[in-house]
Design a protein around this motif. Structure first.
Motif, short mmCIF file in Angstrom:
data_model
loop_
_atom_site.label_atom_id
_atom_site.label_comp_id
_atom_site.label_asym_id
_atom_site.label_seq_id
_atom_site.Cartn_x
_atom_site.Cartn_y
_atom_site.Cartn_z
N ASP A 1 0.87 -1.18 0.00
CA ASP A 1 0.00 0.00 0.00
C ASP A 1 0.90 1.22 0.00
OD1 ASP A 1 -1.40 2.31 1.13
OD2 ASP A 1 -3.06 0.92 1.44
N VAL A 2 0.81 2.00 -1.08
CA VAL A 2 1.63 3.20 -1.24
C VAL A 2 0.67 4.36 -1.42
CG1 VAL A 2 3.42 4.35 -2.59
CG2 VAL A 2 3.47 1.86 -2.31
N ALA A 3 0.52 5.18 -0.39
CA ALA A 3 -0.37 6.35 -0.43
C ALA A 3 -1.78 5.96 -0.85
CB ALA A 3 0.21 7.42 -1.35
N GLY A 4 -2.26 4.83 -0.34
CA GLY A 4 -3.62 4.40 -0.62
C GLY A 4 -3.80 3.59 -1.89
N GLU A 5 -2.74 3.40 -2.66
CA GLU A 5 -2.78 2.60 -3.88
C GLU A 5 -1.98 1.33 -3.66
OE1 GLU A 5 -4.30 3.32 -6.87
OE2 GLU A 5 -5.16 5.12 -5.96
N ARG A 6 -2.48 0.23 -4.17
CA ARG A 6 -1.75 -1.04 -4.06
C ARG A 6 -0.84 -1.20 -5.26
NH1 ARG A 6 -5.08 -5.42 -0.70
NH2 ARG A 6 -5.49 -4.02 1.04
N ARG A 7 0.43 -1.48 -4.98
CA ARG A 7 1.45 -1.61 -6.01
C ARG A 7 2.24 -2.91 -5.80
NH1 ARG A 7 0.26 2.64 -9.30
NH2 ARG A 7 0.10 4.55 -8.11
N ARG A 8 2.64 -3.50 -6.90
CA ARG A 8 3.56 -4.63 -6.83
C ARG A 8 4.96 -4.06 -6.72
NH1 ARG A 8 1.75 -9.37 -11.02
NH2 ARG A 8 -0.30 -9.70 -10.10
N VAL A 9 5.71 -4.56 -5.75
CA VAL A 9 7.09 -4.10 -5.56
C VAL A 9 8.00 -5.31 -5.46
CG1 VAL A 9 6.46 -1.92 -4.47
CG2 VAL A 9 6.78 -3.93 -3.04
N ASN A 10 9.23 -5.14 -5.90
CA ASN A 10 10.21 -6.21 -5.91
C ASN A 10 11.03 -6.14 -4.62
OD1 ASN A 10 12.69 -7.69 -6.39
ND2 ASN A 10 12.02 -7.81 -8.53
N VAL A 11 11.02 -7.22 -3.85
CA VAL A 11 11.77 -7.28 -2.60
C VAL A 11 13.09 -8.03 -2.76
CG1 VAL A 11 9.69 -7.09 -1.19
CG2 VAL A 11 10.55 -9.36 -1.80
N GLY A 12 13.42 -8.43 -3.97
CA GLY A 12 14.59 -9.26 -4.24
C GLY A 12 15.92 -8.66 -3.89
N MET A 13 16.01 -7.34 -3.83
CA MET A 13 17.30 -6.71 -3.48
C MET A 13 17.66 -6.96 -2.02
SD MET A 13 17.13 -3.12 -5.60
CE MET A 13 18.53 -2.46 -4.75
N LEU A 14 16.67 -7.25 -1.21
CA LEU A 14 16.90 -7.50 0.22
C LEU A 14 16.65 -8.97 0.52
CD1 LEU A 14 15.17 -4.35 1.75
CD2 LEU A 14 17.56 -4.66 1.15
N ASP A 15 17.38 -9.83 -0.18
CA ASP A 15 17.14 -11.27 -0.08
C ASP A 15 17.43 -11.85 1.30
OD1 ASP A 15 19.87 -11.08 -0.26
OD2 ASP A 15 20.09 -12.46 -1.93
N ASP A 16 18.09 -11.08 2.16
CA ASP A 16 18.35 -11.56 3.51
C ASP A 16 17.23 -11.17 4.49
OD1 ASP A 16 18.98 -8.84 3.33
OD2 ASP A 16 20.50 -8.95 4.90
N GLN A 17 16.18 -10.53 3.99
CA GLN A 17 15.05 -10.09 4.81
C GLN A 17 13.82 -10.93 4.50
OE1 GLN A 17 14.89 -7.17 6.86
NE2 GLN A 17 17.05 -6.76 6.58
N THR A 18 12.93 -11.02 5.46
CA THR A 18 11.61 -11.61 5.21
C THR A 18 10.58 -10.50 5.35
OG1 THR A 18 11.36 -12.22 7.54
CG2 THR A 18 12.28 -13.89 6.07
N PHE A 19 9.49 -10.64 4.64
CA PHE A 19 8.45 -9.61 4.63
C PHE A 19 7.11 -10.22 4.97
CE2 PHE A 19 11.86 -8.22 1.92
CZ PHE A 19 12.03 -6.90 2.31
N ALA A 20 6.34 -9.47 5.74
CA ALA A 20 5.02 -9.93 6.17
C ALA A 20 4.07 -8.74 6.13
CB ALA A 20 5.09 -10.51 7.57
N PRO A 21 2.77 -9.00 6.01
CA PRO A 21 1.80 -7.91 6.04
C PRO A 21 2.02 -7.04 7.28
CG PRO A 21 0.72 -9.93 5.39
CD PRO A 21 2.12 -10.30 5.81
N GLY A 22 2.00 -5.73 7.04
CA GLY A 22 2.22 -4.77 8.12
C GLY A 22 3.62 -4.19 8.14
N ASP A 23 4.58 -4.85 7.48
CA ASP A 23 5.95 -4.32 7.43
C ASP A 23 5.99 -3.02 6.64
OD1 ASP A 23 6.97 -6.47 8.86
OD2 ASP A 23 7.72 -7.52 7.08
#
Length: 84
Positions: free
Chosen positions: A24-46
């Motif tokens: 969620d980016v300023a109220g719009e849903r966008r697909r984003v690439n998290v591959g640059m931070l491959d040592d991180q995990t992502f979950a809803p709310g992050d």
């Protein structure tokens, strides 16, 4: 200098080797690439900082608010009265 936009992870997108998230980016849903931070995990709310569709930093609410405040400050520019 890199300008980043804060967003909040809503969920991960199926497939794509786990490298795409929905944010969620300023109220719009966008697909984003998290591959640059491959040592991180992502979950809803992050909270994340996004540049050109790529997550470049994982942050918290305070970091997201600070990033947004900086972008708003840049958007104001100089007052006409202050121009030479």
């Amino acid at each position: 200098m890199c300008l980043g936009i804060p967003g909040q992870i809503v969920g991960m997108v199926e497939g794509f080797a786990g490298q795409l998230a929905l944010a969620d980016v300023a109220g719009e849903r966008r697909r984003v690439n998290v591959g640059m931070l491959d040592d991180q995990t992502f979950a809803p709310g992050d909270w994340v900082i996004i540049s050109m569709g790529f997550v470049v930093e994982k942050t918290d609410r305070a970091g997201a608010d600070a990033a947004l405040a900086g972008l708003e400050l840049l958007g104001r520019g100089r007052d006409v009265e202050d121009s030479p």
